[in-house]
Structures are given as C-alpha cells and as structure tokens.
Design an enzyme around this catalytic site. Structure first.
Site, PDB file in Angstrom:
ATOM      1  N   THR A   1      -7.935   3.519   1.690  1.00 58.80           N
ATOM      2  CA  THR A   1      -6.506   3.641   1.982  1.00 58.80           C
ATOM      3  C   THR A   1      -5.810   4.958   1.694  1.00 58.80           C
ATOM      4  O   THR A   1      -6.011   5.575   0.667  1.00 58.80           O
ATOM      5  CB  THR A   1      -5.696   2.542   1.256  1.00 58.80           C
ATOM      6  OG1 THR A   1      -6.163   1.294   1.676  1.00 58.80           O
ATOM      7  CG2 THR A   1      -4.241   2.608   1.520  1.00 58.80           C
TER       8      THR A   1
ATOM      9  N   ASP B   1      -3.093   4.393   7.064  1.00 58.36           N
ATOM     10  CA  ASP B   1      -4.275   4.484   7.918  1.00 58.36           C
ATOM     11  C   ASP B   1      -4.756   3.069   8.231  1.00 58.36           C
ATOM     12  O   ASP B   1      -4.135   2.087   7.820  1.00 58.36           O
ATOM     13  CB  ASP B   1      -5.370   5.297   7.229  1.00 58.36           C
ATOM     14  CG  ASP B   1      -6.002   4.541   6.073  1.00 58.36           C
ATOM     15  OD1 ASP B   1      -5.271   4.162   5.137  1.00 58.36           O
ATOM     16  OD2 ASP B   1      -7.223   4.311   6.108  1.00 58.36           O
TER      17      ASP B   1
ATOM     18  N   ARG C   1      -8.348   1.992   8.066  1.00 54.78           N
ATOM     19  CA  ARG C   1      -9.753   1.757   7.710  1.00 54.78           C
ATOM     20  C   ARG C   1      -9.849   0.826   6.506  1.00 54.78           C
ATOM     21  O   ARG C   1      -9.174   1.029   5.496  1.00 54.78           O
ATOM     22  CB  ARG C   1     -10.455   3.073   7.390  1.00 54.78           C
ATOM     23  CG  ARG C   1     -11.874   2.886   6.822  1.00 54.78           C
ATOM     24  CD  ARG C   1     -12.558   4.211   6.529  1.00 54.78           C
ATOM     25  NE  ARG C   1     -12.907   4.888   7.758  1.00 54.78           N
ATOM     26  CZ  ARG C   1     -13.525   6.069   7.811  1.00 54.78           C
ATOM     27  NH1 ARG C   1     -13.838   6.706   6.683  1.00 54.78           N
ATOM     28  NH2 ARG C   1     -13.818   6.626   8.967  1.00 54.78           N
TER      29      ARG C   1
ATOM     30  N   LYS D   1      -2.235  -2.498   7.466  1.00 59.90           N
ATOM     31  CA  LYS D   1      -1.888  -2.302   6.061  1.00 59.90           C
ATOM     32  C   LYS D   1      -0.382  -2.281   5.806  1.00 59.90           C
ATOM     33  O   LYS D   1       0.041  -2.201   4.656  1.00 59.90           O
ATOM     34  CB  LYS D   1      -2.503  -1.003   5.538  1.00 59.90           C
ATOM     35  CG  LYS D   1      -4.027  -0.964   5.653  1.00 59.90           C
ATOM     36  CD  LYS D   1      -4.592   0.299   5.062  1.00 59.90           C
ATOM     37  CE  LYS D   1      -6.092   0.377   5.284  1.00 59.90           C
ATOM     38  NZ  LYS D   1      -6.672   1.604   4.708  1.00 59.90           N
TER      39      LYS D   1
ATOM     40  N   GLY E   1      -5.716  -1.372  -2.016  1.00 56.07           N
ATOM     41  CA  GLY E   1      -6.493  -2.138  -2.989  1.00 56.07           C
ATOM     42  C   GLY E   1      -7.379  -3.144  -2.292  1.00 56.07           C
ATOM     43  O   GLY E   1      -7.942  -2.873  -1.232  1.00 56.07           O
TER      44      GLY E   1
ATOM     45  N   SER F   1      -6.670   5.906  -2.160  1.00 55.91           N
ATOM     46  CA  SER F   1      -7.672   6.929  -2.471  1.00 55.91           C
ATOM     47  C   SER F   1      -7.359   8.271  -1.820  1.00 55.91           C
ATOM     48  O   SER F   1      -7.835   9.302  -2.277  1.00 55.91           O
ATOM     49  CB  SER F   1      -9.066   6.446  -2.019  1.00 55.91           C
ATOM     50  OG  SER F   1      -9.033   6.051  -0.661  1.00 55.91           O
TER      51      SER F   1
ATOM     52  N   ASP G   1     -10.447  12.193   2.701  1.00 56.49           N
ATOM     53  CA  ASP G   1     -10.866  11.064   1.878  1.00 56.49           C
ATOM     54  C   ASP G   1     -11.776  10.162   2.698  1.00 56.49           C
ATOM     55  O   ASP G   1     -11.413   9.754   3.805  1.00 56.49           O
ATOM     56  CB  ASP G   1      -9.636  10.280   1.391  1.00 56.49           C
ATOM     57  CG  ASP G   1     -10.018   8.965   0.731  1.00 56.49           C
ATOM     58  OD1 ASP G   1     -10.927   8.991  -0.130  1.00 56.49           O
ATOM     59  OD2 ASP G   1      -9.424   7.935   1.072  1.00 56.49           O
TER      60      ASP G   1
ATOM     61  N   SER H   1     -10.459   6.585   3.732  1.00 58.74           N
ATOM     62  CA  SER H   1      -9.384   6.473   4.723  1.00 58.74           C
ATOM     63  C   SER H   1      -9.903   6.956   6.070  1.00 58.74           C
ATOM     64  O   SER H   1     -10.767   7.835   6.131  1.00 58.74           O
ATOM     65  CB  SER H   1      -8.173   7.318   4.308  1.00 58.74           C
ATOM     66  OG  SER H   1      -7.758   7.000   2.999  1.00 58.74           O
TER      67      SER H   1
END
Length: 270
Positions: free
Chosen positions: A40, A56, A58, A72, A86, A168, A205, A208
């Site tokens: 995330t 995002d 993913r 999300k 999370g 993240s 990241d 993500s």
C-alpha cells in the site's frame, strides 16, 4: 447464574487458544498461510474546497501479488471515505462495521454525521483490540464544520493534519507532499499532487503497484474515480520471443531398469 455470566464474558474479544498449537506446528516445519496484506500507498490532503484521497490498487500475500486492482478507498458515509492500509480483511470489515454504525447514528439524530464522529468510532474500536486488528486508516470527509483529514493507527492513536500518507510507500509519497503542498490549493492542483504522490509510492515500493484511485470530497459532491491513472499499462514487446523448435535441449527422464531376480533352481528329480 454466576457461571453463565463468566462464560458469556470469556466468549468476548479475541481468543488465543491455538497459539501454542500453531507454535508447535511451526517448529515442526509447517508453514502457516500468510494473510493478504495491501502493501500500500495511501494518501490524503486538504485543499481549498475539500479533501482529496488517493491509493494504489496492489494487494500482496507475502512476495505474491494477490490482486492487481483491489479497492483501498472505502465508503463510510455520503460525506466521508476512508483509505485503508494493512491486512485487507481488517481494513474492509472495520470500515464496513463503522459505516453501518454511522448510518444508524444519522438515523437516530436526524442529521448528517460529522467526520470526527467516525474518527472516534474507528479509534475506539482499534484501541479496544490493542493493535491486533491490522488496519491503518486515513479518513477524509466534509461536514458542517468544513473539510477534515484524520489518520487512525492500528493501536488507536490519531492525527489531524493538512496532508497525510501511510503504508509501505508512504515515505516516497510524503516527499512529494512536503515539497509541493501549500495551503489553499485549487482542485486540479490537489488531484495532480495526490496522483504524483501515489505514483511515487508505486515506483519506489515493491508493496505498491498497478493503478491510482482518486476520491474528491467537497461540500455537496463526491467524485470517486477508479483507475484515474494507469502508470503500469502493458506495452507491445519490442522483439519477438518465439524460438524455433529444437532451440533448447531438454531431457526426458526414463524409469531406471529394475534388476532381474535370480531364477530359482528347478527341481528336476523324477
């Protein structure tokens, strides 16, 4: 009567009866299934007319991409939405539960719920479970007192700031906000900054990826756009990767010949 009361009290909350069993199975080499996590990059900022949220799409399960287009940004009420980072199930069911509580609250009071009311419901629920619910949230909305943006952490602590990031990829996204955010931004500038912040998380990241979802909340309107930006669209391959038959040698395993058993001596006596 007292025994029945104790049984009812013990049935509430989390149970850890299987902790020792799981530890024993892990020591014996059994790998327990991993929970699906969103990895995330989620962000939010306050602009002149309201709030913009971004995320995002993913979802990961360990090193595996479990979903390339998950949602999300969760609905809470007509005037507020909530981004979740999370554990995917925790973020989804926590926001669904609070959404139903807000709906009942609005029916009881006969008025639109305030954003701070939803924030209080979320933080009390998470604090009650002492961090065992893996939901890190960014709540944005617009009520009679204006636009509001809150972050709620898994243990129940909260912040109210003009711009927020989490997940993240939050550090890469925060670098965009800290260098470009300013008070009183126009709608187009705010949307562009949120898009760039989420894309910074996507490209820096591994947790993500995929697309950028945007939710713009103003006084009388909510605009929720899935796939606002698609920075990872597949492109046509530059070369042909078709190889002629027989290019790569391969070995076909065959069963090893079994040793023949020695024939037993025949009895030739008359």
């Amino acid at each position: 009567m007292q025994l029945q009361t104790e049984k009812l009290q013990s049935a509430a909350g989390f149970k850890f009866d299987n902790v020792k069993r799981n530890q024993l199975l892990t020591e014996k080499g059994l790998k327990l299934s991993a929970a699906t996590k969103t990895g995330t990059t989620i962000v939010g900022l306050v602009f002149k007319e309201g709030v913009v949220l971004g995320a995002d799409t993913r979802a990961t399960s360990g090193p595996i991409v479990a979903d390339k287009n998950c949602e999300k940004i969760h609905y809470l009420a007509p005037n507020m939405y909530c981004c979740g980072a999370g554990t995917a199930a925790d973020t989804e069911f926590t926001t669904n539960m609070v959404s139903s509580q807000i709906a009942l609250h609005s029916l009881n009071t006969g008025r639109e719920a305030r954003v701070v009311t939803a924030m209080t419901m979320l933080k009390q629920h998470l604090f009650r479970h002492q961090g065992h619910i893996g939901a890190s949230l960014i709540l944005g909305g617009y009520d009679v007192t204006g636009p509001h943006l809150f972050s709620i952490h898994p243990h129940g602590s909260t912040d109210k700031l003009p711009y927020l990031t989490d997940g993240s990829g939050s550090l890469a996204a925060m670098s965009m906000f800290e260098s470009r955010w300013r008070p009183g931004m126009r709608r187009e500038e705010a949307i562009e900054l949120v898009k760039d912040a989420v894309e910074a998380g996507i490209f820096n990241d591994m947790g993500s990826g995929s697309n950028v979802d945007i939710c713009v909340i103003t006084k009388d309107n909510v605009e929720y756009v899935r796939g606002h930006s698609r920075p990872n669209e597949r492109v046509e391959k530059e070369q042909s990767y078709v190889f002629a038959r027989g290019t790569t040698e391969f070995y076909v395993p065959r069963a090893a010949p079994q040793p023949m058993e020695a024939a037993s001596d025949m009895d030739t006596s008359a």
